[in-house]
Design an enzyme around this catalytic site. Structure first.
Site, PDB file in Angstrom:
ATOM      1  N   GLU A 136      -5.269   1.743   2.150  1.00 17.59           N
ATOM      2  CA  GLU A 136      -5.208   0.563   3.018  1.00 17.59           C
ATOM      3  C   GLU A 136      -5.456   0.945   4.467  1.00 17.59           C
ATOM      4  O   GLU A 136      -6.167   0.246   5.200  1.00 17.59           O
ATOM      5  CB  GLU A 136      -3.843  -0.126   2.872  1.00 17.59           C
ATOM      6  CG  GLU A 136      -3.730  -1.479   3.568  1.00 17.59           C
ATOM      7  CD  GLU A 136      -3.209  -1.433   4.998  1.00 17.59           C
ATOM      8  OE1 GLU A 136      -3.130  -2.489   5.632  1.00 17.59           O
ATOM      9  OE2 GLU A 136      -2.892  -0.324   5.484  1.00 17.59           O
ATOM     10  N   GLU A 137      -4.860   2.061   4.869  1.00 19.74           N
ATOM     11  CA  GLU A 137      -4.980   2.482   6.266  1.00 19.74           C
ATOM     12  C   GLU A 137      -6.398   2.923   6.636  1.00 19.74           C
ATOM     13  O   GLU A 137      -6.732   3.018   7.810  1.00 19.74           O
ATOM     14  CB  GLU A 137      -3.992   3.619   6.569  1.00 19.74           C
ATOM     15  CG  GLU A 137      -2.524   3.257   6.386  1.00 19.74           C
ATOM     16  CD  GLU A 137      -2.000   2.285   7.427  1.00 19.74           C
ATOM     17  OE1 GLU A 137      -2.808   1.799   8.255  1.00 19.74           O
ATOM     18  OE2 GLU A 137      -0.796   2.001   7.413  1.00 19.74           O
TER      19      GLU A 137
ATOM     20  N   HIS B 159       0.829  -1.216   0.000  1.00 14.99           N
ATOM     21  CA  HIS B 159       0.000   0.000   0.000  1.00 14.99           C
ATOM     22  C   HIS B 159       0.859   1.260   0.000  1.00 14.99           C
ATOM     23  O   HIS B 159       1.889   1.333   0.664  1.00 14.99           O
ATOM     24  CB  HIS B 159      -1.028  -0.005   1.124  1.00 14.99           C
ATOM     25  CG  HIS B 159      -0.504   0.048   2.527  1.00 14.99           C
ATOM     26  ND1 HIS B 159      -0.263   1.228   3.185  1.00 14.99           N
ATOM     27  CD2 HIS B 159      -0.228  -0.937   3.416  1.00 14.99           C
ATOM     28  CE1 HIS B 159       0.140   0.974   4.426  1.00 14.99           C
ATOM     29  NE2 HIS B 159       0.176  -0.324   4.590  1.00 14.99           N
TER      30      HIS B 159
ATOM     31  N   ASP C  47       5.742   1.476   7.389  1.00 14.02           N
ATOM     32  CA  ASP C  47       4.369   1.058   7.113  1.00 14.02           C
ATOM     33  C   ASP C  47       3.704   2.018   6.145  1.00 14.02           C
ATOM     34  O   ASP C  47       3.139   3.024   6.567  1.00 14.02           O
ATOM     35  CB  ASP C  47       3.585   0.986   8.428  1.00 14.02           C
ATOM     36  CG  ASP C  47       2.181   0.489   8.255  1.00 14.02           C
ATOM     37  OD1 ASP C  47       1.879  -0.088   7.192  1.00 14.02           O
ATOM     38  OD2 ASP C  47       1.376   0.681   9.182  1.00 14.02           O
TER      39      ASP C  47
ATOM     40  N   HIS D 226       2.389   3.337  13.301  1.00 16.62           N
ATOM     41  CA  HIS D 226       1.331   4.355  13.198  1.00 16.62           C
ATOM     42  C   HIS D 226       1.630   5.603  14.024  1.00 16.62           C
ATOM     43  O   HIS D 226       0.727   6.234  14.565  1.00 16.62           O
ATOM     44  CB  HIS D 226      -0.022   3.765  13.607  1.00 16.62           C
ATOM     45  CG  HIS D 226      -0.611   2.879  12.563  1.00 16.62           C
ATOM     46  ND1 HIS D 226      -1.883   2.362  12.646  1.00 16.62           N
ATOM     47  CD2 HIS D 226      -0.105   2.398  11.395  1.00 16.62           C
ATOM     48  CE1 HIS D 226      -2.134   1.616  11.579  1.00 16.62           C
ATOM     49  NE2 HIS D 226      -1.056   1.627  10.806  1.00 16.62           N
TER      50      HIS D 226
END
Length: 503
Positions: free
Chosen positions: A321-322, A277, A289, A444
Site C-alpha cells: 500500500e505504501e 495493509h 500505519d 511515516h
C-alpha cells in the site's frame, strides 16, 4: 499462494538466526462447525473486543519490525524486509490456527520498492531546505553528483516539445501539473537531462512518487514554490543558475504477498469484505500505519470464529500500500466479473489509533461512487452518534486501498483516526487533543511505535469495525444490490494514488 511459500518466506527470517514470536492462541475449535454456532450480533462481537489483546498484538508486531534492523538500521515492515516477511507469516499463521472456520487464499505478485539513502540538491551555491528526493527515483549516474545549468522547462513539461534543446546535459526545472511526476521525469530523461526538479505550483513543499519505473526516469527532486520562485525569475531574465544534484538510491522489483481469509460459513455469493495493509514505510515500523488496522482485522477475525454468519465475511491484508496501493490494485484487477459481483461492499481500515485522533469517516456519496457507498458511510455516522461520539467527514480521494474497489464498481468506504493533517481548533473541541498538530505526529516516521497508539481511539474504532462486520454478516436487507463492474462516476484523475502524490 501455497502455504509452503509462506513458510519459505518465514524460513528466510529463521535462516538469519531470528526467532519469530509465537502467535496468539485460537479461540475456536477446528472440529466445531460454524453452522452450529449462534448467529453473530453486533453487541456480542463488540463485547469481544478487548484493547489488551490489541495492545499485545501491537507489541508483537513491533518485535517483528525490529527484525529489519540489520538491513535498514531501524525497525521497519516495508515490503521486502524481514519485518514484513515476518508480518505476513504472523497474519497467515494466526488465521491458520483458527481451524476450519476460514479458507485462506494468498496472492504472490511482483512489486517495486525503492529506498533513498542520500540526496542533495544545490542551486546557485545554496541548498534549498524544501528539496526532497521523489519516491522510486533512480540514483544519479553511478550514484555520483551531476552538475549542469538549471534549465526552465516550458508549460507543465508534459510534452516532449516543452523541453528545449539546451536541457541536454542540464538539470531540468519543471512545474507541477497536468501529468504525473513519473511522466515529467521520463520526458526530461528522454531530452537528455541529468536530473529533474519538479517545483510545486501551489504553496508548500512537494513530495511524491514517480510510480511505475521507466527506463527513462532520471534522478528527480521535489521543491517548494517559495524556494523555486527566485530561481525561476533569474532564468526568465536570462541569468544562468548553476546546479548540482546527487541521489544514492535503489529501485528494485521484489515478490510480495496479499493474504485473504474467507469464512467457510455464510452465503458465498454475497460477501462483506474488509481490508487493511500489512506493510509500513521504510522510514519506520508502522505500528499505527497500518499496524492498528491490520491487527484490528486479525482480532475481529479471531473473535468472529465464536459465531455463525448468514453472509460470508472476507478479510484482506494488502502488501505494498505504501508503494502505491500495489496489493489491493492487483487483487481487484485479478477478479473475474463473477467474483467481483460477489463482493457486496468493501470497508477500508487504515490508521485507527492516531494519538491526536479525530473520528474520521470517508465522505463516500452515491453520486460520486458505486451505489451503496453512502449507505456504508451512514452506518459509521450512526454508530458514532449512537455512542455519543462526534465525527468529521474526510475526502474519499484515492489515498487508501478502497480505490481499486470503487473504480471497479464495488461500493466502499471506511473510517480513520487521522494522518498528517493538522487538527483544527474546532476538532480539538470535538475530540480533545491538540489543535495545530498532526493527528499522527509520527506519521511515516521512526516514532510510529507502540507508544504512538491512542488506545481509547483504537478500542472505539475496533468496536466499530466489529459492528460493521456483524451488521453485514447478518443481513444485507436494505443495502443496494450490485449493478455494475465499473464506476464511471469515480474515474476522474486524482493527484493521489495511495499515501503519496503522483501528480
Amino acid at each position: 499462494m501455497r502455504p509452503s511459500l509462506i513458510l519459505a518466506l518465514a524460513s528466510q527470517v529463521v535462516a538469519a538466526g531470528i526467532q519469530l514470536p509465537l502467535v496468539l492462541p485460537s479461540t475456536s475449535s477446528p472440529a466445531e462447525s460454524s453452522a452450529s454456532k449462534a448467529l453473530v450480533t453486533s453487541e456480542a462481537l463488540q463485547g469481544d473486543i478487548d484493547v489488551k489483546n490489541l495492545l499485545e498484538r501491537a507489541n508483537h508486531l513491533y518485535e517483528l519490525a525490529k527484525l529489519s534492523e540489520g538491513e535498514y538500521s531501524h525497525p521497519t515492515r516495508v515490503i521486502g524486509s524481514k519485518g514484513h516477511i515476518a508480518t505476513i507469516d504472523y497474519i497467515y499463521s494466526t488465521i491458520a490456527s483458527l481451524g476450519d472456520y476460514y479458507t485462506i487464499t494468498n496472492q504472490t505478485f511482483d512489486a517495486v520498492v525503492g529506498n533513498v539513502f542520500e540526496s542533495r540538491l544545490v542551486l546557485d551555491g545554496q541548498v534549498p531546505k524544501s528539496a526532497s528526493a521523489m519516491s522510486l527515483t533512480p540514483p544519479t549516474y553511478k550514484k555520483q553528483p551531476e552538475s549542469g545549468p538549471l534549465v526552465l522547462v516550458e508549460n507543465d513539461g508534459c510534452e516532449q516539445v516543452d523541453y528545449p534543446a539546451n536541457v541536454h546535459g542540464s538539470i531540468a526545472l519543471i512545474r507541477r501539473g497536468t501529468c504525473t511526476f513519473g511522466d515529467k521525469s521520463a520526458l526530461a530523461g528522454k531530452a537528455g537531462a541529468v536530473a529533474a526538479v519538479i517545483y510545486n505550483s501551489g504553496e508548500g513543499s512537494l513530495s511524491g512518487t514517480l510510480g511505475v519505473p521507466s527506463q527513462y526516469h532520471i534522478a528527480t527532486f521535489g521543491l517548494s514554490s517559495e524556494e523555486s520562485g527566485p530561481y525561476i525569475e533569474q532564468l526568465k531574465s536570462g541569468k544562468t543558475v548553476s546546479a548540482s544534484a546527487y541521489i544514492d538510491s535503489i529501485v528494485e522489483k521484489i515478490e510480495t504477498v496479499n493474504i485473504i481469509a474467507q469464512t467457510n460459513g455464510g452465503d458465498s455469493e454475497n460477501c462483506v469484505m474488509l481490508g487493511a495493509h500489512s506493510d509500513s514505510v521504510a522510514e519506520g515500523p508502522g505500528i499505527n500505519d497500518d499496524g492498528s488496522g491490520s491487527l484490528t482485522l486479525l482480532e475481529v477475525a479471531t473473535q468472529l470464529t465464536k459465531y455463525g454468519v448468514n453472509n460470508c465475511v472476507r478479510f484482506g491484508w494488502w502488501a505494498g500500500e505504501e508503494e502505491g496501493l500495489l496489493g489491493s490494485d492487483y487483487y481487484v484487477a485479478m477478479l473475474s466479473q463473477e467474483e467481483n459481483a460477489k463482493i457486496r461492499l468493501f470497508m477500508d481500515y487504515d490508521m485507527l489509533a492516531s494519538p491526536n485522533y479525530a473520528n474520521q469517516v470517508y465522505d463516500a456519496t452515491n453520486e460520486a461512487n458505486p451505489t451503496g457507498s453512502q449507505e456504508l458511510r451512514d452506518l459509521y455516522i450512526e454508530y458514532y452518534l449512537s455512542n455519543d461520539q462526534n465525527y468529521t467527514l474526510i475526502p474519499f480521494d484515492g489515498r487508501s486501498d478502497y480505490d481499486a474497489f470503487i473504480k471497479h464498481g464495488i461500493p466502499g468506504g471506511g473510517i480513520a483516526a487521522g494522518a498528517e493533517g493538522v487538527k483544527t481548533k474546532e476538532e480539538a473541541e470535538m475530540f480533545g487533543g491538540t489543535a495545530g498538530e498532526w493527528f499522527d505526529p509520527c506519521y511515516h516516521q521512526l516514532c510510529d511505535t507502540v507508544d504512538n497508539l491512542n488506545l481509547k481511539a483504537w478500542e472505539l474504532n475496533s468496536k466499530l469495525v466489529a459492528h460493521s462486520v456483524a451488521s453485514f454478516a447478518t443481513s444485507f436487507k436494505g443495502f443496494p444490490e450490485r449493478s455494475t463492474m465499473q464506476s464511471e462516476a469515480h474515474m476522474a484523475v486524482s493527484n493521489w494514488h495511495g499515501p503519496k502524490l503522483v501528480m
